[in-house]
Scaffold this motif. Structure first.
Motif, PDB file in Angstrom:
ATOM      1  N   ILE A  14       0.850  -1.180   0.000  1.00 12.65           N
ATOM      2  CA  ILE A  14       0.000   0.000   0.000  1.00 12.65           C
ATOM      3  C   ILE A  14       0.889   1.235   0.000  1.00 12.65           C
ATOM      4  CG2 ILE A  14      -1.705   1.299   1.292  1.00 12.65           C
ATOM      5  CD1 ILE A  14      -2.662  -1.364   2.460  1.00 12.65           C
ATOM      6  N   GLU A  15       0.656   2.103  -0.952  1.00 16.25           N
ATOM      7  CA  GLU A  15       1.447   3.329  -1.034  1.00 16.25           C
ATOM      8  C   GLU A  15       0.750   4.427  -0.252  1.00 16.25           C
ATOM      9  OE1 GLU A  15       2.748   4.619  -4.828  1.00 16.25           O
ATOM     10  OE2 GLU A  15       3.019   2.587  -5.565  1.00 16.25           O
ATOM     11  N   LEU A  16       1.447   5.013   0.672  1.00 12.70           N
ATOM     12  CA  LEU A  16       0.929   6.131   1.433  1.00 12.70           C
ATOM     13  C   LEU A  16       1.357   7.422   0.756  1.00 12.70           C
ATOM     14  CD1 LEU A  16       1.732   4.937   5.049  1.00 12.70           C
ATOM     15  CD2 LEU A  16      -0.467   4.870   3.881  1.00 12.70           C
ATOM     16  N   PRO A  17       0.448   8.391   0.677  1.00  8.64           N
ATOM     17  CA  PRO A  17       0.843   9.647   0.043  1.00  8.64           C
ATOM     18  C   PRO A  17       1.873  10.385   0.891  1.00  8.64           C
ATOM     19  CG  PRO A  17      -1.343   9.836   0.998  1.00  8.64           C
ATOM     20  CD  PRO A  17      -0.928   8.393   1.134  1.00  8.64           C
ATOM     21  N   THR A  18       2.846  10.956   0.246  1.00  5.47           N
ATOM     22  CA  THR A  18       3.860  11.735   0.938  1.00  5.47           C
ATOM     23  C   THR A  18       3.739  13.190   0.508  1.00  5.47           C
ATOM     24  OG1 THR A  18       5.461  11.260  -0.796  1.00  5.47           O
ATOM     25  CG2 THR A  18       5.452   9.797   1.116  1.00  5.47           C
ATOM     26  N   PHE A  19       3.992  14.065   1.452  1.00  4.28           N
ATOM     27  CA  PHE A  19       3.887  15.487   1.192  1.00  4.28           C
ATOM     28  C   PHE A  19       5.190  16.167   1.566  1.00  4.28           C
ATOM     29  CE2 PHE A  19      -0.500  14.214   1.992  1.00  4.28           C
ATOM     30  CZ  PHE A  19      -1.122  14.755   0.894  1.00  4.28           C
ATOM     31  N   ASN A  20       5.550  17.152   0.800  1.00  4.15           N
ATOM     32  CA  ASN A  20       6.677  17.998   1.147  1.00  4.15           C
ATOM     33  C   ASN A  20       6.153  19.041   2.123  1.00  4.15           C
ATOM     34  OD1 ASN A  20       8.703  19.908   1.266  1.00  4.15           O
ATOM     35  ND2 ASN A  20       9.223  19.703  -0.903  1.00  4.15           N
ATOM     36  N   SER A  26       3.279  26.235   2.211  1.00  3.29           N
ATOM     37  CA  SER A  26       3.047  27.288   1.225  1.00  3.29           C
ATOM     38  C   SER A  26       1.612  27.266   0.724  1.00  3.29           C
ATOM     39  CB  SER A  26       4.022  27.115   0.054  1.00  3.29           C
ATOM     40  OG  SER A  26       3.746  28.038  -0.958  1.00  3.29           O
ATOM     41  N   ASN A  27       1.081  26.085   0.491  1.00  2.19           N
ATOM     42  CA  ASN A  27      -0.312  25.965   0.052  1.00  2.19           C
ATOM     43  C   ASN A  27      -1.274  26.462   1.116  1.00  2.19           C
ATOM     44  OD1 ASN A  27       0.614  24.834  -2.317  1.00  2.19           O
ATOM     45  ND2 ASN A  27       0.249  22.732  -1.667  1.00  2.19           N
ATOM     46  N   MET A  28      -0.963  26.190   2.388  1.00  4.45           N
ATOM     47  CA  MET A  28      -1.820  26.660   3.474  1.00  4.45           C
ATOM     48  C   MET A  28      -1.776  28.188   3.600  1.00  4.45           C
ATOM     49  SD  MET A  28      -3.491  24.217   4.430  1.00  4.45           S
ATOM     50  CE  MET A  28      -4.324  25.260   5.591  1.00  4.45           C
ATOM     51  N   LYS A  29      -0.621  28.780   3.341  1.00  7.85           N
ATOM     52  CA  LYS A  29      -0.530  30.238   3.349  1.00  7.85           C
ATOM     53  C   LYS A  29      -1.419  30.838   2.267  1.00  7.85           C
ATOM     54  CE  LYS A  29       4.100  30.873   5.221  1.00  7.85           C
ATOM     55  NZ  LYS A  29       5.465  31.323   4.927  1.00  7.85           N
TER      56      LYS A  29
END
Length: 115
Positions: A14-20, A26-29
């Motif tokens: 199972i591949e878990l999504p990874t986030f930078n 930056s996206n939250m800003k």
């Protein structure tokens, strides 16, 4: 034969999504600044139109719903590519935006309708 077993193991994992973390921050800003900006614009519009009481808060909910749809459309409707949960786009910055909305709503209402 050993190569086939390894490839089957890899495909069955199972591949878990990874986030930078920097990109997510930056996206939250961008979400936070967009909500704040739209809250200010919405507050000024509500004040100019003379909304009072519950009608002003309903207008705020409408502005935030439109902002959420626009942010989702900007992400190409693939939220999980840019954020870890839907709540990041739909709810983050909601209360902070409400305070900005009320401030500019009362300010614009006072300028246009009282003075």
């Amino acid at each position: 034969m050993a190569g086939q077993d390894e490839s089957q193991k890899k495909s069955s994992e199972i591949e878990l999504p990874t986030f930078n973390a920097e990109n997510l921050q930056s996206n939250m800003k961008v979400v936070y600044y967009s909500r704040t900006f739209m809250s200010i614009i919405g507050g000024v519009i509500a004040g100019i139109f003379g909304f009072t009481g519950l009608m002003g808060f309903v207008f705020y909910l409408l502005v935030m719903a439109i902002t959420s749809v626009c942010l989702t459309a900007k992400a190409g409707f693939t939220i999980h590519s840019y954020f870890d949960t839907w709540n990041r786009v739909l709810l983050d910055g909601f209360l902070g935006g409400l305070l900005s909305f009320v401030l500019f709503w009362t300010f614009a209402y006072d300028i246009v309708h009282i003075f």
